[in-house]
Design an enzyme around this catalytic site. Structure first.
Site: not given
Ligand SMILES: NC(=O)c1ccc[n+]([C@@H]2O[C@H](COP(=O)([O-])OP(=O)(O)OC[C@H]3O[C@@H](n4cnc5c(N)ncnc54)[C@H](O)[C@@H]3O)[C@@H](O)[C@H]2O)c1
Length: 428
Positions: A258, A150
């Protein structure tokens, strides 16, 4: 623990360095020999605050090494796969790099401990880990875990050392125990679950963050015609703990390696199962059209950009990274050039790489130089040096004092006082 990290890009290198800082013995592996040669000398191939210093320190301490050869990792108890999963031509995640890495590992002998965990850190469609585990069934002592990443580029080291959470998906006690031991020293909430849930958490998180951005960008379009200020609206919204202040900033759209690819991969996966994710579909639509929507405002004000000089400030997709994958600046440069504008651009780290794609842009070495003689200036990436400027001097150097703030990061009110015609995204 002895850990191999396969793929030393943004995620892999940060993972390798941070795990070394936690005292593990790390071998970073990459196919690209030039990258490995550079890393061995303590030079980071990517720009990420704090990374190069930490890399040099870990090399010196001796618990971080690099190789192009996976066989050098024969004693690794854990093998992190951090290779790219880019967008394939049909929008799905291209798993070819990942599957190649898995097959390399599968052909290796087990370490002397008799146990090895393959940890998938790359972002992969829900079900990938289970399929890989199924293929590897019969390889005694070889386990598959999902451990999505993350971190945010620009604060990757900080995020890796102090993660918001650690998500571990597996189906065997040995894999959970190894992951638990690996992350023992890391103070973060842990979610232990199935591989599929772990994979879904990653896609759902990115899809939700992209949704927040597009939601605010769409409201910014409305704010423009209502004459309201979306930054004040966002501030008021963010004070509600159910909403939170993060990711409410309107702008020229999200980019990076992403959100664009992960949102389309999730849509593709849903489509394969006959489910339509209509909200996410719109999120992508808004993002795709946002740079053009902002450029229309510029064209209206300048009565066309043909023959005009436009300054473009910032090229990377966000500050403090050198990543230009899917950066909105690329769409802006392309559209401006197509419409006949001449462009002066500034970016502290990405001029050379963008220059290879857009050779006809004048890349300047200082932000102030981009404004000289410009009929308008656009802020695309809010690098500190593109925001903190001597505005009186800038105004005097421009052909017309017109500013388009694509990140709502310039001080709008102050600029109006200085005599600029200022347009933000959704700001009155
Ligand atoms: N970049 C981010 O901010 C971020 C954040 C979270 C998750 N992710 C996910 O992490 C994964 C990696 O992303 P990235 O941005 O670090 O990619 P990247 O392109 O920067 O790095 C990938 C690296 O893997 C290497 N590689 C490819 N195949 C290999 C193989 N078989 N053996 C050894 N090396 C190999 C490449 O040479 C490259 O150096 C992706 O799935 C991405 O979606 C990225």
């Amino acid at each position: 623990m002895k850990v191999a990290v396969i793929g030393t890009g943004y995620v892999g290198l940060t993972t390798a360095v941070s795990l070394a800082m936690h005292g593990h013995e790390i071998l970073g592996i990459d196919l690209v020999a030039a990258k490995i040669a550079q890393l061995r000398q303590g030079k980071s191939p990517i720009y990420e605050p704090g990374l190069e210093e930490a890399l040099a320190q870990m090399l010196e301490q001796g618990n971080l090494q690099f190789s192009t050869e996976i066989k050098d990792a024969r004693e690794a108890e854990m093998m992190f796969i951090c290779v790219g999963t880019p967008e394939a031509s049909d929008g799905s995640a291209d798993l070819s790099y990942l599957l190649a890495a898995v097959s390399d590992i599968a052909s290796m002998q087990q370490p002397s401990t008799g146990k090895r965990v393959i940890v998938i850190k790359s972002t992969v469609p829900v079900g990938t880990g289970d399929r890989i585990a199924e293929q590897l069934r019969g390889n005694d002592g070889l386990y598959v875990a999902s451990n999505p990443e993350f971190l945010r580029e620009g604060s990757a080291m900080q995020d890796a050392l102090k993660p918001s959470r650690i998500v571990i998906g597996a189906d065997h006690e040995a894999a959970f125990a190894a992951m638990e031991q690996l992350y023992n020293g890391v103070n973060a909430a842990k979610v232990t679950t199935t591989r599929a849930n772990a994979e879904f958490i990653k896609y759902a998180s990115n899809a939700f963050l992209a949704t927040k951005i597009s939601f605010m960008n769409e409201l910014a379009r409305l704010s423009t015609v209502l004459g309201t200020d979306i930054t004040t609206v966002a501030q008021g919204m963010g004070l509600d703990s159910r909403i939170g202040p993060e990711f409410l900033r309107a702008g020229v759209g999200y980019g990076g390696s992403c959100f664009p690819k992960d949102t389309i991969a999730l849509l593709q996966l849903a489509g394969q199962h006959g489910i339509s994710l209509s909200i996410l579909d719109k999120v992508r639509d808004v993002n795709t059209t946002q740079p053009a929507w902002f450029l229309e405002r510029l064209e209206e004000q300048l009565h066309g950009v043909a023959g005009k000089k436009i300054a473009v400030l910032g090229l990377v997709f966000k500050p403090d990274t050198d990543d230009i994958r899917e950066a909105p600046s690329l769409k802006v440069l392309e559209a401006l050039q197509k419409k006949g504008a001449s462009i002066a651009a500034y970016d502290p780290v990405a001029s050379a790489i963008v220059g290879a794609q857009f050779p006809n842009v004048d890349y300047v070495k200082h932000p102030a130089a981009a404004f000289r003689g410009a009929h308008a200036a656009m802020l695309i990436t809010e690098w500190k040096e593109c925001v903190q400027l001597d505005w009186k001097e800038i105004k005097a150097s421009m052909a017309a004092p017109i500013l388009f703030d694509g990140r709502n990061a310039w001080p709008g009110n102050l600029l109006k006082d200085v005599g600029f015609v200022y347009t933000g995204v959704g700001r009155s």
